[in-house]
Design a protein around this motif. Structure first.
Motif, PDB file in Angstrom:
ATOM      1  N   ALA A 118       0.799  -1.220   0.000  1.00  0.00           N
ATOM      2  CA  ALA A 118       0.000   0.000   0.000  1.00  0.00           C
ATOM      3  C   ALA A 118       0.834   1.273   0.000  1.00  0.00           C
ATOM      4  CB  ALA A 118      -0.938   0.009   1.213  1.00  0.00           C
ATOM      5  N   SER A 119       2.073   1.215   0.498  1.00  0.00           N
ATOM      6  CA  SER A 119       2.834   2.467   0.630  1.00  0.00           C
ATOM      7  C   SER A 119       4.302   2.315   0.233  1.00  0.00           C
ATOM      8  CB  SER A 119       2.737   2.987   2.070  1.00  0.00           C
ATOM      9  OG  SER A 119       3.221   2.014   2.983  1.00  0.00           O
ATOM     10  N   LEU A 120       4.987   1.326   0.775  1.00  0.00           N
ATOM     11  CA  LEU A 120       6.430   1.244   0.554  1.00  0.00           C
ATOM     12  C   LEU A 120       6.792   0.965  -0.894  1.00  0.00           C
ATOM     13  CD1 LEU A 120       7.534  -0.719   3.759  1.00  0.00           C
ATOM     14  CD2 LEU A 120       7.529   1.739   3.360  1.00  0.00           C
ATOM     15  N   GLN A 129      10.874   6.539  -7.867  1.00  0.00           N
ATOM     16  CA  GLN A 129       9.907   7.596  -7.587  1.00  0.00           C
ATOM     17  C   GLN A 129       9.677   8.526  -8.771  1.00  0.00           C
ATOM     18  OE1 GLN A 129      10.479   9.564  -3.739  1.00  0.00           O
ATOM     19  NE2 GLN A 129      11.856   7.922  -3.127  1.00  0.00           N
ATOM     20  N   GLU A 130      10.655   8.704  -9.633  1.00  0.00           N
ATOM     21  CA  GLU A 130      10.507   9.662 -10.731  1.00  0.00           C
ATOM     22  C   GLU A 130       9.592   9.127 -11.825  1.00  0.00           C
ATOM     23  OE1 GLU A 130      11.566  12.704 -10.841  1.00  0.00           O
ATOM     24  OE2 GLU A 130      12.527  12.570  -8.865  1.00  0.00           O
ATOM     25  N   THR A 131       9.849   7.906 -12.312  1.00  0.00           N
ATOM     26  CA  THR A 131       9.094   7.355 -13.454  1.00  0.00           C
ATOM     27  C   THR A 131       8.454   6.014 -13.120  1.00  0.00           C
ATOM     28  OG1 THR A 131      11.090   6.296 -14.309  1.00  0.00           O
ATOM     29  CG2 THR A 131      10.601   8.530 -15.088  1.00  0.00           C
ATOM     30  N   GLY A 132       8.337   5.706 -11.830  1.00  0.00           N
ATOM     31  CA  GLY A 132       7.813   4.393 -11.456  1.00  0.00           C
ATOM     32  C   GLY A 132       6.374   4.165 -11.861  1.00  0.00           C
ATOM     33  N   LEU A 135       8.309  -2.032 -13.058  1.00  0.00           N
ATOM     34  CA  LEU A 135       9.029  -2.580 -11.914  1.00  0.00           C
ATOM     35  C   LEU A 135       8.140  -2.703 -10.680  1.00  0.00           C
ATOM     36  CD1 LEU A 135      11.660  -3.612 -10.767  1.00  0.00           C
ATOM     37  CD2 LEU A 135      12.319  -1.246 -10.252  1.00  0.00           C
ATOM     38  N   ARG A 136       7.350  -1.679 -10.394  1.00  0.00           N
ATOM     39  CA  ARG A 136       6.468  -1.742  -9.222  1.00  0.00           C
ATOM     40  C   ARG A 136       5.473  -2.890  -9.336  1.00  0.00           C
ATOM     41  NH1 ARG A 136       4.741   4.613  -8.262  1.00  0.00           N
ATOM     42  NH2 ARG A 136       6.828   5.436  -7.776  1.00  0.00           N
TER      43      ARG A 136
END
Length: 357
Positions: free
Chosen positions: A122-124, A130-133, A138-139
């Motif tokens: 939910a968060s981590l 962070q820029e293009t995720g 990948l996420r």
């Protein structure tokens, strides 16, 4: 000579005069330079209020992601002796039942493990690239792997006391894993139709969206069907239920015991009746474990150990019970181990019954 063409009719209105140029003669107009690409942080100025809000955000973020799991872990470590005894539960352990009551004693800390998984998904996971995720895979790949590993651990460990809780948790995690997989399909078919056709087999993003929507609806229907069937089966099945809650009792076993009860009977007058009693209990209370000679007796010399391995001692009182040497051995062993007694009296003399006096 050829005839001359007819004259054109005069215009109804004269054309408007040309507008004067705003530029001086001999000078071409110049265009403004193109705007720079948009950046969310371009020109951002951090005011004192914004910095205070940032500090508040990080405070609550650390409070939720670190302190809450550590607090739950500390509580479980503190109440673990009382929970494992199961005989005299402390007030603190009773107040924290939401952390452990649904799990077997061997999986007392499963709630902390599950909470860590939820916090990560939910968060981590948002801290990955962070820029293009948000536009990369990948996420989604990491979230899919984590969900699949947790589903495998859930199916192998089986930490829940109730089978219906286990089925519901497995279905929920399976749906979550499938949602991440379908998100990968949407990401692959976002802009490049050739990539979508080559990797997924669909022509464009519209067809990919329709495919994802159809599969999601099918998964929801299948899940609701399974839950409905389980609920109907649980309601209509003839089971013993607690009068206070209307639910089947939780069949907990303390440490050191592998049976809920040891049934003691005289073989000559109570063997058939005790077998019927045990079989009916197993039908009405799924998961109950009753020690029965025809199922569990390996060595008649270990009767005392078998009595100590059960939570309760059940006496089927029929004719000749106290005359049996093995029955008296079992009775003395139950008295020595201070097991709770349950007496079932057969009063019908035609079936081996005897007077209680």
């Amino acid at each position: 000579p050829p005839p001359s063409p007819p004259p054109l009719p005069p215009p109804s209105q004269p054309p408007p005069p040309p507008s004067p140029s705003p530029y001086p003669p001999g000078r071409a107009p110049t265009l403004p330079p193109p705007a720079p690409p948009y950046s969310p942080n371009a020109g951002a100025v951090w005011t004192d209020d914004a910095r205070k809000l940032e500090a508040v955000f990080w405070f609550f973020f650390v409070l939720w992601t670190l302190l809450v799991p550590l607090t739950f872990l500390a509580l479980l470590l503190f109440i673990r002796p009382a929970v494992m005894r199961q005989q005299n539960i402390s007030p603190l352990a009773r107040a924290c039942r939401f952390l452990w009551r649904d799990y077997d004693a061997a999986f007392l800390f499963w709630e902390v493990f599950d909470l860590a998984r939820k916090l990560f998904l939910a968060s981590l996971v948002l801290f990955i690239d962070q820029e293009t995720g948000s536009s990369k895979l990948l996420r989604l790949v990491v979230a899919t792997v984590v969900s699949a590993l947790f589903l495998a651990a859930l199916a192998l460990a089986r930490p829940f006391k109730r089978s219906d809780d286990l089925y519901l948790a497995c279905v929920a995690n399976l749906l979550l894993t499938c949602c991440f997989c379908l998100g990968t399909v949407i990401q692959l078919c976002g802009e490049d139709n050739d990539q979508c056709l080559q990797l997924v087999g669909l022509n464009d993003a519209r067809r990919a969206s329709e495919f994802v929507i159809g599969l999601t609806a099918a998964m929801l229907v299948a899940s609701l069907t399974i839950i409905t069937l389980k609920a109907v089966t649980a309601v209509t099945a003839p089971t013993l239920r607690l009068a206070a809650t209307g639910r089947a009792p939780i069949l907990e076993l303390p440490s050191g015991c592998h049976f809920h009860g040891f049934i003691s009977h005289a073989w000559g007058t109570g063997q058939d009746q005790t077998h019927t009693v045990v079989r009916q209990l197993q039908l009405l209370m799924p998961g109950v474990k009753i020690w029965l000679d025809v199922d569990n007796l390996d060595d008649v010399g270990k009767l005392e150990e078998s009595v100590a391995d059960a939570m309760t001692f059940i006496i089927f009182l029929s004719a000749g019970y106290f005359k049996s040497w093995n029955c008296r051995r079992e009775l003395y062993a139950a008295l020595a181990s201070k097991r709770p007694f349950i007496v079932v009296h057969e009063a019908d003399s035609a079936k081996g019954g005897a007077s209680i006096q």
